[in-house]
Motif scaffolding. Structure first.
Motif, PDB file in Angstrom:
ATOM      1  N   GLU A  89     -18.381 -40.555 -25.936  1.00 49.16           N
ATOM      2  CA  GLU A  89     -17.922 -41.186 -24.685  1.00 49.16           C
ATOM      3  C   GLU A  89     -18.842 -40.859 -23.506  1.00 49.16           C
ATOM      4  OE1 GLU A  89     -16.036 -39.344 -26.683  1.00 49.16           O
ATOM      5  OE2 GLU A  89     -14.798 -37.874 -25.618  1.00 49.16           O
ATOM      6  N   THR A  90     -19.517 -39.708 -23.589  1.00 52.53           N
ATOM      7  CA  THR A  90     -20.401 -39.309 -22.493  1.00 52.53           C
ATOM      8  C   THR A  90     -21.662 -40.183 -22.438  1.00 52.53           C
ATOM      9  OG1 THR A  90     -19.531 -37.079 -22.748  1.00 52.53           O
ATOM     10  CG2 THR A  90     -21.536 -37.284 -21.456  1.00 52.53           C
ATOM     11  N   ASN A 182     -20.802 -33.827 -16.423  1.00 56.73           N
ATOM     12  CA  ASN A 182     -19.673 -33.767 -17.356  1.00 56.73           C
ATOM     13  C   ASN A 182     -19.224 -32.313 -17.361  1.00 56.73           C
ATOM     14  OD1 ASN A 182     -17.806 -33.945 -19.395  1.00 56.73           O
ATOM     15  ND2 ASN A 182     -19.327 -34.069 -21.040  1.00 56.73           N
ATOM     16  N   GLU A 235     -17.575 -37.205 -15.301  1.00 54.09           N
ATOM     17  CA  GLU A 235     -16.637 -37.461 -16.395  1.00 54.09           C
ATOM     18  C   GLU A 235     -15.377 -36.639 -16.151  1.00 54.09           C
ATOM     19  OE1 GLU A 235     -18.247 -37.768 -20.396  1.00 54.09           O
ATOM     20  OE2 GLU A 235     -16.456 -36.779 -21.190  1.00 54.09           O
ATOM     21  N   ASP A 237     -10.915 -35.927 -17.449  1.00 51.26           N
ATOM     22  CA  ASP A 237      -9.786 -36.117 -18.352  1.00 51.26           C
ATOM     23  C   ASP A 237      -9.096 -37.436 -18.009  1.00 51.26           C
ATOM     24  OD1 ASP A 237      -8.079 -34.197 -20.224  1.00 51.26           O
ATOM     25  OD2 ASP A 237      -6.672 -35.371 -19.027  1.00 51.26           O
ATOM     26  N   GLU A 238      -8.521 -38.089 -19.040  1.00 51.08           N
ATOM     27  CA  GLU A 238      -7.864 -39.366 -18.725  1.00 51.08           C
ATOM     28  C   GLU A 238      -6.706 -39.179 -17.748  1.00 51.08           C
ATOM     29  OE1 GLU A 238      -6.831 -39.473 -23.184  1.00 51.08           O
ATOM     30  OE2 GLU A 238      -5.395 -40.818 -22.255  1.00 51.08           O
ATOM     31  N   ASP A 262     -13.586 -45.518 -21.231  1.00 50.22           N
ATOM     32  CA  ASP A 262     -14.463 -45.269 -22.384  1.00 50.22           C
ATOM     33  C   ASP A 262     -14.253 -46.355 -23.438  1.00 50.22           C
ATOM     34  OD1 ASP A 262     -12.159 -44.612 -23.793  1.00 50.22           O
ATOM     35  OD2 ASP A 262     -12.444 -42.448 -23.604  1.00 50.22           O
ATOM     36  N   ARG A 266      -9.744 -45.751 -22.340  1.00 49.26           N
ATOM     37  CA  ARG A 266      -9.130 -44.707 -21.508  1.00 49.26           C
ATOM     38  C   ARG A 266     -10.013 -44.405 -20.299  1.00 49.26           C
ATOM     39  NH1 ARG A 266      -8.377 -42.273 -26.793  1.00 49.26           N
ATOM     40  NH2 ARG A 266      -6.216 -42.496 -27.402  1.00 49.26           N
ATOM     41  N   ARG A 268     -12.344 -42.598 -18.120  1.00 47.18           N
ATOM     42  CA  ARG A 268     -13.169 -41.478 -18.588  1.00 47.18           C
ATOM     43  C   ARG A 268     -14.146 -40.952 -17.550  1.00 47.18           C
ATOM     44  NH1 ARG A 268     -11.586 -38.112 -21.338  1.00 47.18           N
ATOM     45  NH2 ARG A 268     -10.911 -39.558 -22.937  1.00 47.18           N
TER      46      ARG A 268
END
Ligand SMILES: C[S@@+](CC[C@H](N)C(=O)[O-])C[C@H]1O[C@@H](n2cnc3c(N)ncnc32)[C@H](O)[C@@H]1O
Length: 286
Positions: A89-90, A182, A235, A237-238, A262, A266, A268
């Motif tokens: 996701e990053t 991140n 980045e 947490d959802e 993401d 979600r 992101r």
């Protein structure tokens, strides 16, 4: 061999058992996964090596530690004990940074909380005109970062530093074009899979009681370092889809605040621009 390994991994609760067994077999045999079907025998040494690697994965060691690298965009980033495993996701946040940096002439790019370096090194690799600084605090993560930088993007400036330090990168105040981060952001006490609990360093994963302990200083450093109009991506947490934009608004030095999802839809990461109407040395409200 692969069927036996798949059964072993399934019984250990590994969700991607067949995938992991095939990747480990391909790794041991020195072929791509797509060519596995063309191999009709393995040597005794290869079989022994495969059994040993499957046993490590059965004990929930991350696949990337077992193989020694994590694929991230165009790079294979070396990882092992002390290094946070880069997540797919990053790649989206890194891509946002790459796209923005490509629009600029000789951009200055900073990655805060760089870990083994996937974001910083991707930007350095994909935007050769960029000057990239990668900041990391943990000595163990720094040694992976230095090793990866030397191998993958030697012009990257690796900086041993703490994002909570207001003097961090002082010489770059007001001149950074793109700041990416991140940081650790999982709220303390959140249940995590065995791979994360046992192998990812806790200081890379957990961000204090609300998950925002490191995010707050990252925002403060970004406000100081970015030039007016410079771009920020963090980045999160959802669960922080609302909190993060609120922190940026409360700081008072950002505009064009946008949420990004993401690949699973979600929330992101959040992006923003350093506003042009407050000077870098003016402090925000948080
Ligand atoms: C979630 S990992 C991210 C690593 C990498 N950027 C990535 O995207 O895969 C967070 C990293 O931040 C580092 N870190 C935690 N607190 C820090 C701090 N106060 N200053 C600098 N780095 C910090 C951790 O050691 C860890 O390597």
């Amino acid at each position: 061999m692969i069927a036996d390994a798949t059964a072993t991994l399934e019984s250990a609760g590994v969700e991607s058992a067949r995938n992991d067994a095939e990747l480990l077999a391909a790794f041991v045999l020195g072929v791509s996964r797509g060519r596995l079907a063309l191999i009709d025998r393995a040597t005794a040494e290869q079989r022994d090596a495969f059994v040993r690697l499957v046993a490590r994965r059965r004990d929930r060691e991350p696949l990337q530690y077992v193989m020694g690298t994590a694929a991230f965009r165009y790079l294979d980033v070396a990882v092992g004990p002390g290094a946070f495993v880069p997540r797919p996701e990053t790649e989206l946040l890194a891509g946002w940074g790459v796209d923005l940096a490509r629009e600029l002439t000789e951009p200055v790019v900073v990655d805060l909380c760089a870990g083994p370096g996937p974001i910083a090194l991707s930007v350095a690799h994909e935007v050769p005109t960029a000057t990239v600084y990668a900041v990391e605090k943990s000595p163990a993560a720094l040694s992976w970062l230095r090793r990866n930088a030397a191998e993958l993007a030697p012009r990257t400036h690796v900086v041993a530093g703490d994002v909570t330090d207001p003097a961090l990168l002082r010489d770059l105040r007001g001149v950074v074009d793109v700041l990416l981060s991140n940081p650790p952001y999982v709220p303390e006490g959140t249940p995590v899979p065995p791979e994360v609990a046992r192998f990812d360093p806790a200081t890379a994963v957990f961000g204090g009681p609300d998950g925002l302990t490191v995010v707050r200083p990252v925002i403060a450093r970004a406000a100081e370092l970015l030039r007016p109009g410079g771009g920020l991506a963090i980045e999160h947490d959802e669960e922080h889809a609302t909190a993060l934009p609120e922190l940026l608004r409360a700081d008072g030095r950002f505009d064009r605040i946008e949420r990004h999802v993401d690949l699973t839809g979600r929330p992101r990461f959040t992006t923003a621009r350093r506003s042009t109407d407050t000077a870098p040395w003016q402090t925000g409200s948080s």
